[in-house]
Design a protein around this motif. Structure first.
Motif, PDB file in Angstrom:
ATOM      1  N   PRO A  96       9.162 103.717  15.293  1.00  0.00           N
ATOM      2  CA  PRO A  96       9.577 105.100  15.592  1.00  0.00           C
ATOM      3  C   PRO A  96      10.933 105.140  16.298  1.00  0.00           C
ATOM      4  O   PRO A  96      11.285 104.242  17.051  1.00  0.00           O
ATOM      5  N   ASN A  97      11.684 106.206  16.006  1.00  0.00           N
ATOM      6  CA  ASN A  97      12.980 106.476  16.632  1.00  0.00           C
ATOM      7  C   ASN A  97      14.003 105.363  16.371  1.00  0.00           C
ATOM      8  O   ASN A  97      14.818 105.059  17.231  1.00  0.00           O
ATOM      9  N   GLU A  98      13.955 104.757  15.200  1.00  0.00           N
ATOM     10  CA  GLU A  98      14.931 103.732  14.809  1.00  0.00           C
ATOM     11  C   GLU A  98      15.637 104.167  13.535  1.00  0.00           C
ATOM     12  O   GLU A  98      15.089 104.912  12.723  1.00  0.00           O
ATOM     13  N   LYS A  99      16.855 103.665  13.372  1.00  0.00           N
ATOM     14  CA  LYS A  99      17.648 103.942  12.183  1.00  0.00           C
ATOM     15  C   LYS A  99      17.612 102.706  11.284  1.00  0.00           C
ATOM     16  O   LYS A  99      17.636 101.575  11.773  1.00  0.00           O
ATOM     17  N   LEU A 117      23.190  99.332  17.485  1.00  0.00           N
ATOM     18  CA  LEU A 117      24.572  99.583  17.933  1.00  0.00           C
ATOM     19  C   LEU A 117      25.456 100.089  16.794  1.00  0.00           C
ATOM     20  O   LEU A 117      26.647  99.794  16.728  1.00  0.00           O
ATOM     21  N   GLY A 118      24.856 100.814  15.840  1.00  0.00           N
ATOM     22  CA  GLY A 118      25.607 101.383  14.731  1.00  0.00           C
ATOM     23  C   GLY A 118      25.932 100.413  13.609  1.00  0.00           C
ATOM     24  O   GLY A 118      26.624 100.777  12.669  1.00  0.00           O
ATOM     25  N   ILE A 119      25.440  99.174  13.689  1.00  0.00           N
ATOM     26  CA  ILE A 119      25.723  98.157  12.675  1.00  0.00           C
ATOM     27  C   ILE A 119      24.397  97.601  12.155  1.00  0.00           C
ATOM     28  O   ILE A 119      23.547  97.213  12.955  1.00  0.00           O
ATOM     29  N   VAL A 135      21.730  94.993  11.141  1.00  0.00           N
ATOM     30  CA  VAL A 135      21.591  93.658  11.730  1.00  0.00           C
ATOM     31  C   VAL A 135      21.993  92.544  10.769  1.00  0.00           C
ATOM     32  O   VAL A 135      22.389  91.466  11.212  1.00  0.00           O
ATOM     33  N   ASP A 136      21.946  92.776   9.463  1.00  0.00           N
ATOM     34  CA  ASP A 136      22.354  91.735   8.531  1.00  0.00           C
ATOM     35  C   ASP A 136      23.864  91.520   8.519  1.00  0.00           C
ATOM     36  O   ASP A 136      24.348  90.509   8.008  1.00  0.00           O
ATOM     37  N   LEU A 137      24.631  92.434   9.120  1.00  0.00           N
ATOM     38  CA  LEU A 137      26.089  92.287   9.185  1.00  0.00           C
ATOM     39  C   LEU A 137      26.567  91.648  10.486  1.00  0.00           C
ATOM     40  O   LEU A 137      27.756  91.383  10.643  1.00  0.00           O
ATOM     41  N   TYR A 138      25.669  91.404  11.427  1.00  0.00           N
ATOM     42  CA  TYR A 138      26.070  90.805  12.700  1.00  0.00           C
ATOM     43  C   TYR A 138      26.756  89.458  12.515  1.00  0.00           C
ATOM     44  O   TYR A 138      27.736  89.160  13.191  1.00  0.00           O
ATOM     45  N   SER A 139      26.259  88.628  11.613  1.00  0.00           N
ATOM     46  CA  SER A 139      26.877  87.312  11.421  1.00  0.00           C
ATOM     47  C   SER A 139      28.315  87.446  10.923  1.00  0.00           C
ATOM     48  O   SER A 139      29.185  86.666  11.323  1.00  0.00           O
ATOM     49  N   ILE A 140      28.591  88.434  10.088  1.00  0.00           N
ATOM     50  CA  ILE A 140      29.959  88.646   9.596  1.00  0.00           C
ATOM     51  C   ILE A 140      30.856  89.122  10.739  1.00  0.00           C
ATOM     52  O   ILE A 140      31.995  88.664  10.866  1.00  0.00           O
TER      53      ILE A 140
END
Length: 191
Positions: A73-76, A144-146, A148-153
């Motif tokens: 709940p309350n997640e994007k 944080l608006g990103i 999670v699969d793009l964190y490594s990039i």
């Protein structure tokens, strides 16, 4: 000329996929599904993970339904639909639908609230494509608006920038350019 065409085709071979994205927010009052619940339609599970992918073979002109379980709940969430460039289809729309508990959907009635993704595809060729097309549907939590699969990039790019700044701060670029200019002048005089 032939070599130039070869390189163009070589570069074109690297363009292997098309991607469409969609983001949605799970309401704050979304009820938690039980861990034992297993959907009867194709589904993506986010139990104990923040990223998952499902591969489907879909009809070119159809609306595919995928249930998503394990949402908080309350997640994007960010949804990506990918397919090869060799398959001429178009994604007309990606949307989500919240199905209230005890409501019939796709021939099933469940006593829990469900979230489904609807992916509408259309054949984009002549003659019209009739074979099934493989698509990959990925879903990732957005923090944080990103996604999670793009964190490594993001981390990789930050390290490259920091490394470049460090190296460039340690060398005298003007001295190197002067040396190159002198080498060029001496080589021009000797020839």
């Amino acid at each position: 000329m032939n070599l130039c065409l070869f390189f163009w085709f070589l570069l074109a071979s690297f363009a292997k996929a098309n991607t469409e994205t969609y983001q949605f927010h799970v309401p704050k009052d979304f009820p938690h599904l039980g861990d034992a619940y297993v959907p009867t339609i194709p589904y993506i599970s986010l139990w104990n993970t923040t990223f998952n992918t499902l591969s489907l073979n879909v009809s070119p002109s159809n609306t595919s339904v995928v249930e998503v379980v394990g949402l908080h709940p309350n997640e994007k969430y960010a949804v990506k639909v990918c397919w090869t460039a060799a398959d001429p289809i178009s994604i007309n729309s990606i949307r989500h639908h919240i199905i209230p508990h005890d409501t019939e959907f796709e021939g099933t009635v469940v006593d829990q609230t469900r979230v489904v993704l609807l992916v509408e595809t259309e054949a984009f060729s002549y003659p019209v494509l009739s074979d099934d097309v493989k698509i990959d549907i990925s879903i990732a939590s957005v923090k944080l608006g990103i996604p999670v699969d793009l964190y490594s990039i993001v981390i990789y790019l930050a390290l490259v920038v920091l490394g470049s700044v460090f190296v460039l701060s340690r060398i005298d670029i003007h001295k190197i350019l002067d040396m190159c200019r002198e080498d060029k002048l001496t080589s021009d005089k000797s020839s």
